[in-house]
Design an enzyme around this catalytic site. Structure first.
Site, mmCIF file in Angstrom:
data_model
loop_
_atom_site.group_PDB
_atom_site.id
_atom_site.type_symbol
_atom_site.label_atom_id
_atom_site.label_comp_id
_atom_site.label_asym_id
_atom_site.label_seq_id
_atom_site.Cartn_x
_atom_site.Cartn_y
_atom_site.Cartn_z
ATOM 1 C CE LYS A 44 48.585 12.226 -37.678
ATOM 2 N NZ LYS A 44 49.257 11.271 -36.815
ATOM 3 C CE LYS A 83 40.686 13.300 -36.460
ATOM 4 N NZ LYS A 83 42.022 13.879 -36.233
HETATM 5 P P1 NAD Z 1 41.213 13.170 -27.001
HETATM 6 O O1 NAD Z 1 39.778 13.054 -27.375
HETATM 7 O O2 NAD Z 1 41.783 12.228 -25.998
HETATM 8 O O3 NAD Z 1 41.527 14.676 -26.451
HETATM 9 C C1 NAD Z 1 40.920 15.821 -26.943
HETATM 10 C C2 NAD Z 1 40.553 16.699 -25.740
HETATM 11 O O4 NAD Z 1 40.065 17.947 -26.231
HETATM 12 C C3 NAD Z 1 39.471 16.095 -24.862
HETATM 13 O O5 NAD Z 1 39.972 15.978 -23.532
HETATM 14 C C4 NAD Z 1 38.310 17.090 -24.959
HETATM 15 O O6 NAD Z 1 37.607 17.250 -23.745
HETATM 16 C C5 NAD Z 1 39.038 18.363 -25.332
HETATM 17 N N1 NAD Z 1 38.230 19.379 -26.024
HETATM 18 C C6 NAD Z 1 37.490 19.237 -27.139
HETATM 19 N N2 NAD Z 1 36.983 20.437 -27.503
HETATM 20 C C7 NAD Z 1 37.405 21.336 -26.584
HETATM 21 C C8 NAD Z 1 37.219 22.728 -26.420
HETATM 22 N N3 NAD Z 1 36.485 23.435 -27.291
HETATM 23 N N4 NAD Z 1 37.801 23.327 -25.360
HETATM 24 C C9 NAD Z 1 38.534 22.609 -24.485
HETATM 25 N N5 NAD Z 1 38.770 21.281 -24.594
HETATM 26 C C10 NAD Z 1 38.188 20.663 -25.633
HETATM 27 O O7 NAD Z 1 42.024 13.102 -28.384
HETATM 28 P P2 NAD Z 1 43.580 12.770 -28.598
HETATM 29 O O8 NAD Z 1 43.748 11.305 -28.808
HETATM 30 O O9 NAD Z 1 44.386 13.495 -27.554
HETATM 31 O O10 NAD Z 1 43.790 13.433 -30.042
HETATM 32 C C11 NAD Z 1 43.926 14.826 -30.226
HETATM 33 C C12 NAD Z 1 44.385 15.053 -31.662
HETATM 34 O O11 NAD Z 1 45.646 14.388 -31.868
HETATM 35 C C13 NAD Z 1 43.431 14.497 -32.736
HETATM 36 O O12 NAD Z 1 43.373 15.390 -33.811
HETATM 37 C C14 NAD Z 1 44.076 13.169 -33.129
HETATM 38 O O13 NAD Z 1 43.747 12.762 -34.454
HETATM 39 C C15 NAD Z 1 45.549 13.512 -32.991
HETATM 40 N N6 NAD Z 1 46.443 12.362 -32.746
HETATM 41 C C16 NAD Z 1 46.078 11.385 -31.857
HETATM 42 C C17 NAD Z 1 46.936 10.304 -31.649
HETATM 43 C C18 NAD Z 1 46.574 9.180 -30.702
HETATM 44 O O14 NAD Z 1 47.230 8.119 -30.758
HETATM 45 N N7 NAD Z 1 45.584 9.348 -29.830
HETATM 46 C C19 NAD Z 1 48.154 10.227 -32.337
HETATM 47 C C20 NAD Z 1 48.520 11.266 -33.201
HETATM 48 C C21 NAD Z 1 47.624 12.322 -33.399
#
Ligand code: NAD
Length: 291
Positions: free
Chosen positions: A168, A236
């Site tokens: 990744k 990040k």
């Molecule tokens: P996001 O911020 O939309 O979702 C993360 C969720 O986790 C939030 O709803 C938050 O409330 C929750 N959260 C945080 N800490 C918590 C805890 N201790 N207990 C319960 N809930 C908790 O982020 P995302 O875009 O869904 O990304 C998630 C991961 O996927 C990241 O590591 C990101 O780099 C990766 N990612 C994102 C994408 C994208 O296009 N958004 C693509 C590939 C990978």
């Protein structure tokens, strides 16, 4: 069909948990955001009251959280409350070191651990077409197939625990660097009298072609930067990439430069824009545009 505890129901985790419900699994979901939990229950999932109740007594525990510290915190509950034999799959993008740590600590408690970061963005999560790069043991990978196939299309075991995060990181390195170069190409064409739109069409069809040119050239030319994938998250990821390079004792000068450009985008207030907004940094360096 399995009982699944899913923590982290954001942009990516929400639709992924929904696909697991559709595939017939009993999915209990928990997120700090009540609205995110409500979306899962509306889709047929079960509301978890907290992380402990969500991970206790499940066949499979899944996390999809922003950063290392969030995974470390929820994984502490998994270690304490999940039964030996539980399969733990972390879809988050975090450092290889933290993924290795979850595997080592998990093994001490009899947990089976996989790191499984994804690419494909929100559309990939919504359509169940993510690419999934998995680190861990072959037998655990095989027993996670029903989960992976519910949320993804391209699914590969790429090595031992932590290797999914390494792949990744490589993915994000290429994506960030490509955006930086496409931005420079746009600026060059626009400022030397070429038709940048026609020029990018030619680039997209030749050796310079890429998924980024295919999907993003139009929106970049229009200076439309709705996320997509936010600059903040790519910042990040660049931190993860630089730490991984240091761990590997490998020099990545282009990656380091890309990290600085992304940091500049953030410092300029563009953190919540799509990562194609790197174009605004390139413009600012030449005194062009309005950034
Ligand atoms: P996001 O911020 O939309 O979702 C993360 C969720 O986790 C939030 O709803 C938050 O409330 C929750 N959260 C945080 N800490 C918590 C805890 N201790 N207990 C319960 N809930 C908790 O982020 P995302 O875009 O869904 O990304 C998630 C991961 O996927 C990241 O590591 C990101 O780099 C990766 N990612 C994102 C994408 C994208 O296009 N958004 C693509 C590939 C990978």
């Amino acid at each position: 069909m399995s009982s699944i505890g899913f923590v982290g129901l954001g942009i990516m985790g929400g639709p992924m948990a929904g696909h697991l419900v559709k595939a017939g699994h009993d999915v209990t979901g928990y997120d700090h955001s009540d609205a995110a939990v409500e979306r899962l229950t509306a889709a047929g999932g079960i509301a978890g009251t907290n992380a402990v109740e969500t991970v206790r007594g499940k066949d499979i525990v899944i996390t999809m959280l922003p950063q290392d510290e969030h995974v470390e915190s929820v994984f502490a509950d998994v270690l304490e409350h999940a039964a030996p034999g539980t399969l733990y799959i972390d879809f988050s993008t975090i450092t290889p070191r933290t993924s290795e740590w979850t595997a080592t600590e998990g093994a001490k408690k009899g947990l089976r651990v996989l790191d499984a970061p994804v690419s494909g963005g929100e559309p990939g999560a919504v359509n169940g077409t993510l690419s999934i790069m998995v680190g861990g043991a072959r037998e655990d990978f095989d027993s996670a197939r029903e989960v992976f196939e519910a949320v993804g299309k391209t699914i590969a075991l790429v090595g031992p625990n932590g290797a999914g995060q390494v792949v990744k990181a490589a993915n994000q390195l290429v994506v960030g660097g490509t955006y930086a170069l496409v931005a420079e190409a746009i600026l060059l064409m626009e400022n030397l009298g070429a038709n940048a739109e026609a020029g990018l069409d030619v680039l997209a069809g030749g050796l310079a072609g890429s998924k980024i040119l295919e999907l993003k050239r139009k929106s970049m030319l229009e200076r439309s930067f709705q996320p997509g994938f936010r600059i903040d998250l790519h910042h990040k990821d660049m931190g993860i990439i630089l730490a991984a390079a240091r761990q590997a004792e490998v020099a990545i000068p282009i990656g380091a430069l890309t990290a600085q450009l992304i940091a500049a985008a953030r410092a300029m207030g563009h953190g919540s824009l799509d990562h194609s907004a790197l174009l605004l940094v390139t413009e600012a360096l030449s005194g062009k545009g309005q950034a």
